[in-house]
Design a protein around this motif. Structure first.
Motif, PDB file in Angstrom:
ATOM      1  N   ASN A  49     -12.217  11.750   0.451  1.00  0.00           N
ATOM      2  CA  ASN A  49     -12.911  11.067  -0.643  1.00  0.00           C
ATOM      3  C   ASN A  49     -14.419  11.287  -0.595  1.00  0.00           C
ATOM      4  O   ASN A  49     -15.068  11.322  -1.640  1.00  0.00           O
ATOM      5  CB  ASN A  49     -12.578   9.578  -0.671  1.00  0.00           C
ATOM      6  N   GLN A  50     -14.988  11.440   0.594  1.00  0.00           N
ATOM      7  CA  GLN A  50     -16.421  11.760   0.696  1.00  0.00           C
ATOM      8  C   GLN A  50     -16.709  13.080  -0.004  1.00  0.00           C
ATOM      9  O   GLN A  50     -17.703  13.211  -0.710  1.00  0.00           O
ATOM     10  CB  GLN A  50     -16.849  11.884   2.169  1.00  0.00           C
ATOM     11  N   VAL A  51     -15.835  14.049   0.207  1.00  0.00           N
ATOM     12  CA  VAL A  51     -16.010  15.370  -0.415  1.00  0.00           C
ATOM     13  C   VAL A  51     -15.757  15.274  -1.918  1.00  0.00           C
ATOM     14  O   VAL A  51     -16.565  15.741  -2.728  1.00  0.00           O
ATOM     15  CB  VAL A  51     -15.073  16.413   0.236  1.00  0.00           C
ATOM     16  N   LEU A  52     -14.649  14.656  -2.310  1.00  0.00           N
ATOM     17  CA  LEU A  52     -14.309  14.558  -3.727  1.00  0.00           C
ATOM     18  C   LEU A  52     -15.364  13.786  -4.516  1.00  0.00           C
ATOM     19  O   LEU A  52     -15.611  14.081  -5.690  1.00  0.00           O
ATOM     20  CB  LEU A  52     -12.940  13.897  -3.903  1.00  0.00           C
ATOM     21  N   ALA A  53     -16.009  12.811  -3.889  1.00  0.00           N
ATOM     22  CA  ALA A  53     -17.033  12.013  -4.572  1.00  0.00           C
ATOM     23  C   ALA A  53     -18.188  12.883  -5.061  1.00  0.00           C
ATOM     24  O   ALA A  53     -18.792  12.580  -6.099  1.00  0.00           O
ATOM     25  CB  ALA A  53     -17.550  10.910  -3.653  1.00  0.00           C
ATOM     26  N   LEU A  54     -18.473  13.960  -4.360  1.00  0.00           N
ATOM     27  CA  LEU A  54     -19.542  14.864  -4.801  1.00  0.00           C
ATOM     28  C   LEU A  54     -19.221  15.499  -6.148  1.00  0.00           C
ATOM     29  O   LEU A  54     -20.119  15.891  -6.887  1.00  0.00           O
ATOM     30  CB  LEU A  54     -19.775  15.970  -3.772  1.00  0.00           C
ATOM     31  N   PHE A  55     -17.935  15.586  -6.457  1.00  0.00           N
ATOM     32  CA  PHE A  55     -17.494  16.191  -7.714  1.00  0.00           C
ATOM     33  C   PHE A  55     -17.095  15.137  -8.746  1.00  0.00           C
ATOM     34  O   PHE A  55     -16.588  15.466  -9.805  1.00  0.00           O
ATOM     35  CB  PHE A  55     -16.305  17.127  -7.464  1.00  0.00           C
ATOM     36  N   GLY A  56     -17.302  13.853  -8.404  1.00  0.00           N
ATOM     37  CA  GLY A  56     -16.972  12.776  -9.328  1.00  0.00           C
ATOM     38  C   GLY A  56     -15.503  12.384  -9.332  1.00  0.00           C
ATOM     39  O   GLY A  56     -15.008  11.859 -10.323  1.00  0.00           O
ATOM     40  N   PHE A  57     -14.794  12.615  -8.226  1.00  0.00           N
ATOM     41  CA  PHE A  57     -13.372  12.306  -8.134  1.00  0.00           C
ATOM     42  C   PHE A  57     -13.080  11.502  -6.874  1.00  0.00           C
ATOM     43  O   PHE A  57     -13.895  11.463  -5.955  1.00  0.00           O
ATOM     44  CB  PHE A  57     -12.536  13.592  -8.089  1.00  0.00           C
ATOM     45  N   VAL A  58     -11.902  10.879  -6.834  1.00  0.00           N
ATOM     46  CA  VAL A  58     -11.384  10.202  -5.638  1.00  0.00           C
ATOM     47  C   VAL A  58      -9.883  10.418  -5.580  1.00  0.00           C
ATOM     48  O   VAL A  58      -9.250  10.702  -6.600  1.00  0.00           O
ATOM     49  CB  VAL A  58     -11.672   8.679  -5.627  1.00  0.00           C
TER      50      VAL A  58
END
Length: 68
Positions: A49-58
């Motif tokens: 989720n830390q990584v996905l948050a950079l792209f606006g996702f969870v």
């Protein structure tokens, strides 16, 4: 349908980022990014989720009917 590994790799490349740059921006280790992009089956969801948050996702639950 894309899996998470392919999604992250495609997003990272679309932004012109290297794996080390993504790791730094996401606050994770380079090894984690490599494992994620290679589709490792056991990864910590909080780090994903830390990584996905950079792209606006969870990560979120999806009903089986929606996948079909």
């Amino acid at each position: 349908m894309k899996d998470i590994a392919e999604f992250v790799r495609d997003r990272r490349k679309a932004l012109g980022m290297t794996q080390p740059e993504l790791a730094e921006k996401a606050g994770t280790g380079l090894r984690f990014i490599r494992d994620l992009e290679q589709g490792k089956k056991t990864l910590r969801m909080d780090k994903v989720n830390q990584v996905l948050a950079l792209f606006g996702f969870v990560l979120a639950p999806v009903s089986p009917e929606r996948e079909a």
